[in-house]
Design a protein around this motif. Structure first.
Motif, PDB file in Angstrom:
ATOM      1  N   ASP A 128     -49.143 108.187 -38.450  1.00  0.00           N
ATOM      2  CA  ASP A 128     -48.659 109.004 -37.343  1.00  0.00           C
ATOM      3  C   ASP A 128     -47.311 109.660 -37.636  1.00  0.00           C
ATOM      4  OD1 ASP A 128     -50.934 108.431 -35.928  1.00  0.00           O
ATOM      5  OD2 ASP A 128     -50.029 106.820 -34.759  1.00  0.00           O
ATOM      6  N   ILE A 129     -46.549 109.085 -38.548  1.00  0.00           N
ATOM      7  CA  ILE A 129     -45.309 109.724 -39.005  1.00  0.00           C
ATOM      8  C   ILE A 129     -45.337 109.772 -40.529  1.00  0.00           C
ATOM      9  CG2 ILE A 129     -43.912 109.055 -36.992  1.00  0.00           C
ATOM     10  CD1 ILE A 129     -42.646 106.884 -38.747  1.00  0.00           C
ATOM     11  N   GLN A 175     -42.566  98.004 -53.520  1.00  0.00           N
ATOM     12  CA  GLN A 175     -43.766  97.306 -53.038  1.00  0.00           C
ATOM     13  C   GLN A 175     -44.660  98.286 -52.273  1.00  0.00           C
ATOM     14  OE1 GLN A 175     -44.956  94.285 -53.551  1.00  0.00           O
ATOM     15  NE2 GLN A 175     -43.238  93.029 -54.195  1.00  0.00           N
ATOM     16  N   TRP A 176     -44.058  99.073 -51.398  1.00  0.00           N
ATOM     17  CA  TRP A 176     -44.835 100.024 -50.602  1.00  0.00           C
ATOM     18  C   TRP A 176     -45.562 101.025 -51.498  1.00  0.00           C
ATOM     19  CZ3 TRP A 176     -43.854 105.369 -50.188  1.00  0.00           C
ATOM     20  CH2 TRP A 176     -44.723 106.042 -49.320  1.00  0.00           C
ATOM     21  N   ILE A 212     -41.642  95.465 -44.041  1.00  0.00           N
ATOM     22  CA  ILE A 212     -43.022  95.925 -43.983  1.00  0.00           C
ATOM     23  C   ILE A 212     -43.022  97.227 -43.176  1.00  0.00           C
ATOM     24  CG2 ILE A 212     -45.355  95.382 -43.174  1.00  0.00           C
ATOM     25  CD1 ILE A 212     -44.381  93.539 -45.442  1.00  0.00           C
ATOM     26  N   ALA A 213     -43.731  98.227 -43.678  1.00  0.00           N
ATOM     27  CA  ALA A 213     -43.768  99.520 -42.993  1.00  0.00           C
ATOM     28  C   ALA A 213     -44.192  99.348 -41.545  1.00  0.00           C
ATOM     29  CB  ALA A 213     -44.733 100.458 -43.711  1.00  0.00           C
ATOM     30  N   PRO A 214     -43.497 100.025 -40.626  1.00  0.00           N
ATOM     31  CA  PRO A 214     -43.884  99.913 -39.217  1.00  0.00           C
ATOM     32  C   PRO A 214     -45.300 100.442 -38.994  1.00  0.00           C
ATOM     33  CG  PRO A 214     -42.132 101.547 -39.525  1.00  0.00           C
ATOM     34  CD  PRO A 214     -42.394 100.928 -40.842  1.00  0.00           C
ATOM     35  N   GLU A 215     -45.958  99.928 -37.994  1.00  0.00           N
ATOM     36  CA  GLU A 215     -47.350 100.283 -37.719  1.00  0.00           C
ATOM     37  C   GLU A 215     -47.534 101.790 -37.564  1.00  0.00           C
ATOM     38  OE1 GLU A 215     -51.279  99.601 -37.552  1.00  0.00           O
ATOM     39  OE2 GLU A 215     -49.775  98.075 -37.928  1.00  0.00           O
ATOM     40  N   ILE A 216     -46.606 102.454 -36.905  1.00  0.00           N
ATOM     41  CA  ILE A 216     -46.731 103.899 -36.690  1.00  0.00           C
ATOM     42  C   ILE A 216     -46.715 104.655 -38.020  1.00  0.00           C
ATOM     43  CG2 ILE A 216     -44.262 104.351 -36.357  1.00  0.00           C
ATOM     44  CD1 ILE A 216     -45.154 106.333 -34.108  1.00  0.00           C
ATOM     45  N   TRP A 271     -40.702 107.290 -43.666  1.00  0.00           N
ATOM     46  CA  TRP A 271     -40.152 106.006 -43.255  1.00  0.00           C
ATOM     47  C   TRP A 271     -38.795 105.879 -43.929  1.00  0.00           C
ATOM     48  CZ3 TRP A 271     -41.689 100.881 -45.951  1.00  0.00           C
ATOM     49  CH2 TRP A 271     -41.066  99.787 -45.322  1.00  0.00           C
ATOM     50  N   VAL A 272     -37.747 105.674 -43.153  1.00  0.00           N
ATOM     51  CA  VAL A 272     -36.394 105.552 -43.694  1.00  0.00           C
ATOM     52  C   VAL A 272     -35.932 104.104 -43.579  1.00  0.00           C
ATOM     53  CG1 VAL A 272     -33.987 106.297 -43.483  1.00  0.00           C
ATOM     54  CG2 VAL A 272     -35.836 107.935 -43.078  1.00  0.00           C
ATOM     55  N   VAL A 273     -35.499 103.548 -44.707  1.00  0.00           N
ATOM     56  CA  VAL A 273     -34.942 102.196 -44.751  1.00  0.00           C
ATOM     57  C   VAL A 273     -33.497 102.342 -45.226  1.00  0.00           C
ATOM     58  CG1 VAL A 273     -35.097  99.917 -45.810  1.00  0.00           C
ATOM     59  CG2 VAL A 273     -37.191 101.201 -45.325  1.00  0.00           C
TER      60      VAL A 273
END
Length: 184
Positions: free
Chosen positions: A47-48, A67-68, A38-42, A51-53
């Motif tokens: 705020d960013i 999904q995102w 799940i995407a981090p809250e930030i 997102w790198v997974v």
């Protein structure tokens, strides 16, 4: 302020069939996903922008990214890009793969699927279009609200593709990109 049961009931009654299907889809993913999927809250708050997974095979990177992006497209009508190293990867991993868009997005929400591009159009007008990173010139011109970048370590022209993608990442209130891939 906490909503009452009546307020929740009124909200659910005001939703369309497709909105209810999308809500169920999101709830099912949240129940199934591991915390790191799940995407981090930030990131979720904007705020960013990226997102790198990065993880090993079998972790669920493709499903996490699809999904995102799919849920973002269900939330906000716009244009979205799904990019993989080759056209084959776009079609057979991101769109038709076991954890690709056509497997995870409820079929009731997809009103059109174009295998030639590939692309899918959702009931709300959002379009998710696939692009091959081995032709970075194709990123000149198209604009997107959000981008899913798959396996960038395998892109033939990573710098040129990245630069052109970033120029077009400008639609909507919160342009963002999720980068998913296996370490190389």
């Amino acid at each position: 302020m906490t909503a009452t049961i009546r307020e929740y009931e009124a909200l659910l009654e005001s939703m369309t069939r497709e909105e209810l299907i999308a809500l169920r889809w999101k709830a099912q993913w949240r129940a199934k996903a591991r915390k790191k999927q799940i995407a981090p809250e930030i990131f979720a708050t904007g705020d960013i922008p990226i997102w790198v997974v990065r993880s090993g095979r079998g972790w669920g990177k493709t499903e996490t990214g699809c999904q995102w992006l799919g849920q973002a497209a269900a939330d906000f009508s716009s244009h979205y890009a799904a990019i993989a190293p080759t056209g084959h990867d776009v079609r057979y991993t991101l769109f038709e793969g076991v954890s690709g868009f056509l497997r995870i997005i409820p079929e009731e929400l997809i009103i059109e699927h174009n295998k030639a591009l590939p692309s899918i159009t959702l009931w709300n007008g959002s379009v998710i279009r696939g692009f091959s990173a081995d032709v970075p010139e194709r990123f000149r011109g198209p604009q997107h609200a959000k981008v899913l970048a798959d396996e960038i370590a395998s892109w033939m022209y990573p710098e040129e593709a990245w630069d052109n993608i970033m120029f077009g990442l400008r639609l909507g209130p919160q342009p963002q990109m999720a980068v998913v891939g296996t370490p190389k």
